[in-house]
Design a protein around this motif. Structure first.
Motif, PDB file in Angstrom:
ATOM      1  N   GLU A  40       0.688  -0.833  -0.049  1.00 39.90           N
ATOM      2  CA  GLU A  40      -0.096  -0.046  -0.016  1.00 39.90           C
ATOM      3  C   GLU A  40       1.134   0.928   0.258  1.00 39.90           C
ATOM      4  OE1 GLU A  40       0.849  -0.933   4.323  1.00 39.90           O
ATOM      5  OE2 GLU A  40       0.513  -2.294   2.359  1.00 39.90           O
ATOM      6  N   LEU A  43       1.300   4.665  -2.295  1.00 45.19           N
ATOM      7  CA  LEU A  43       0.454   6.015  -2.070  1.00 45.19           C
ATOM      8  C   LEU A  43       0.717   6.678  -1.142  1.00 45.19           C
ATOM      9  CD1 LEU A  43      -3.307   3.767  -2.042  1.00 45.19           C
ATOM     10  CD2 LEU A  43      -2.177   5.310  -4.597  1.00 45.19           C
ATOM     11  N   THR A  44       1.465   6.171  -0.748  1.00 50.03           N
ATOM     12  CA  THR A  44       1.763   7.276   0.009  1.00 50.03           C
ATOM     13  C   THR A  44       3.499   7.920   0.146  1.00 50.03           C
ATOM     14  OG1 THR A  44       2.817   5.091   1.959  1.00 50.03           O
ATOM     15  CG2 THR A  44      -0.323   6.409   2.034  1.00 50.03           C
ATOM     16  N   ALA A  52       0.248   8.384  -8.156  1.00 55.88           N
ATOM     17  CA  ALA A  52      -0.687   8.432  -6.272  1.00 55.88           C
ATOM     18  C   ALA A  52      -0.938   9.637  -7.704  1.00 55.88           C
ATOM     19  CB  ALA A  52      -1.053   8.756  -5.296  1.00 55.88           C
ATOM     20  N   GLU A  53      -1.525  10.767  -7.337  1.00 54.09           N
ATOM     21  CA  GLU A  53      -2.575  11.550  -7.504  1.00 54.09           C
ATOM     22  C   GLU A  53      -2.830  10.970  -9.212  1.00 54.09           C
ATOM     23  OE1 GLU A  53      -0.389  15.336  -7.583  1.00 54.09           O
ATOM     24  OE2 GLU A  53      -0.511  15.642  -5.050  1.00 54.09           O
ATOM     25  N   SER A  54      -2.533  10.814 -10.408  1.00 50.07           N
ATOM     26  CA  SER A  54      -2.562  10.018 -11.133  1.00 50.07           C
ATOM     27  C   SER A  54      -4.313   9.412 -12.010  1.00 50.07           C
ATOM     28  CB  SER A  54      -1.482   9.957 -12.343  1.00 50.07           C
ATOM     29  OG  SER A  54      -2.036   9.812 -13.617  1.00 50.07           O
ATOM     30  N   PHE A  55      -3.642   8.300  -9.997  1.00 50.05           N
ATOM     31  CA  PHE A  55      -4.492   7.463 -10.529  1.00 50.05           C
ATOM     32  C   PHE A  55      -6.013   7.622  -9.568  1.00 50.05           C
ATOM     33  CE2 PHE A  55      -0.856   3.724 -10.934  1.00 50.05           C
ATOM     34  CZ  PHE A  55      -1.881   3.428 -11.549  1.00 50.05           C
ATOM     35  N   LYS A  56      -5.435   8.281  -8.556  1.00 52.92           N
ATOM     36  CA  LYS A  56      -5.899   9.364  -8.001  1.00 52.92           C
ATOM     37  C   LYS A  56      -7.598   9.575  -8.546  1.00 52.92           C
ATOM     38  CE  LYS A  56      -4.662   8.931  -3.520  1.00 52.92           C
ATOM     39  NZ  LYS A  56      -4.717  10.071  -2.116  1.00 52.92           N
ATOM     40  N   THR A  57      -6.826  10.410  -9.949  1.00 50.02           N
ATOM     41  CA  THR A  57      -8.084  11.406 -10.585  1.00 50.02           C
ATOM     42  C   THR A  57      -8.314  11.126 -12.108  1.00 50.02           C
ATOM     43  OG1 THR A  57      -5.738  12.207 -12.034  1.00 50.02           O
ATOM     44  CG2 THR A  57      -6.674  13.352  -9.754  1.00 50.02           C
ATOM     45  N   GLY A  59      -7.366   7.269 -12.775  1.00 50.51           N
ATOM     46  CA  GLY A  59      -7.095   6.006 -12.748  1.00 50.51           C
ATOM     47  C   GLY A  59      -5.958   5.562 -13.847  1.00 50.51           C
TER      48      GLY A  59
END
Length: 229
Positions: A40, A43-44, A52-57, A59
């Motif tokens: 995990e 993501l941190t 992580a930011e790209s995946f969150k916004t 996918g």
């Protein structure tokens, strides 16, 4: 010398995280400085913030961004003075690439670049092989609740091939993921340790099998490690 040991498996539930914890203890007991990169943490960890930011916004993530993040990660490992990094399902990102719909040709070109970036940390893959159906059942028992439905639903949202709609198609996809991972690693000449029937073996036996295969790296590291004088 610094070594990155990347632990992967044929399916969730095959024992990756348990093996990672065992390897961390074993190597630390040998006097080595060990970093445990848990699954995990992509993501941190600061090196992967852009990923992580790209995946969150969206996918997805640009492959150049993924390469750049990996280069930052390698630089941080070398600066830390760690002897070993035990990475639970980090590089070579094959499931991520497949989830974004990339074909083998694109994955192959990406892996060429990734292998060059990782060269300073001498990547070794430990792959826990086994029966995907048995491993998924074990994961479902461990997680309880509706974990298996959640996992199938997660795969169904991605552009994987073959597409996933139920447990059977999820197992078919995992077979492809396994094949692409092992074939890509072989083409790029990574050091590879495959532990057969990992889903059937007791956890301590899986650890002993990994230790036997990794002992040559341990010997090199302890001979050259400052902690060993």
């Amino acid at each position: 010398m610094t070594v990155l040991i990347s632990v992967w498996g044929a399916s969730p539930g095959v024992g990756k995280s348990t093996l990672c914890a065992g390897l961390v203890r074993w190597l630390a007991d040998a006097g080595l400085q060990v970093d445990h990169f848990r699954e995990e943490e992509i993501l941190t960890r600061p090196q992967f913030t852009a990923v992580a930011e790209s995946f969150k916004t969206t996918g997805a993530v640009d492959l150049a961004t993924l390469i750049a993040a990996t280069a930052e990660f390698v630089a941080s490992v070398l600066a830390s003075g760690d002897d070993v990094v035990i990475a639970d399902a980090l590089v070579p990102y094959i499931p991520t690439l497949l989830a974004m719909g990339h074909e083998e040709e694109t994955i192959g070109a990406f892996m060429t670049d990734l292998t060059e970036v990782l060269a300073p940390v001498s990547p070794v893959m430990v792959f826990l092989d086994g029966n995907a159906e048995a491993a998924l059942s074990r994961a479902a028992r461990r997680e309880e609740g509706q974990w298996l439905d959640w996992y199938v639903g997660k795969l169904a949202k991605y552009a994987v091939s073959p597409p996933v709609a139920d447990v059977t198609s999820a197992m078919n996809y995992l077979q492809r993921e396994r094949a692409v991972t092992l074939e890509t690693i072989a083409r790029n000449d990574w050091s590879l340790v495959v532990i057969e029937r990992a889903d059937e073996l007791p956890q301590d036996e899986v650890l002993r099998a990994a230790q036997r295969s990794l002992r040559p790296w341990l010997e090199v590291l302890t001979q050259g490690s400052p902690t060993q004088g």
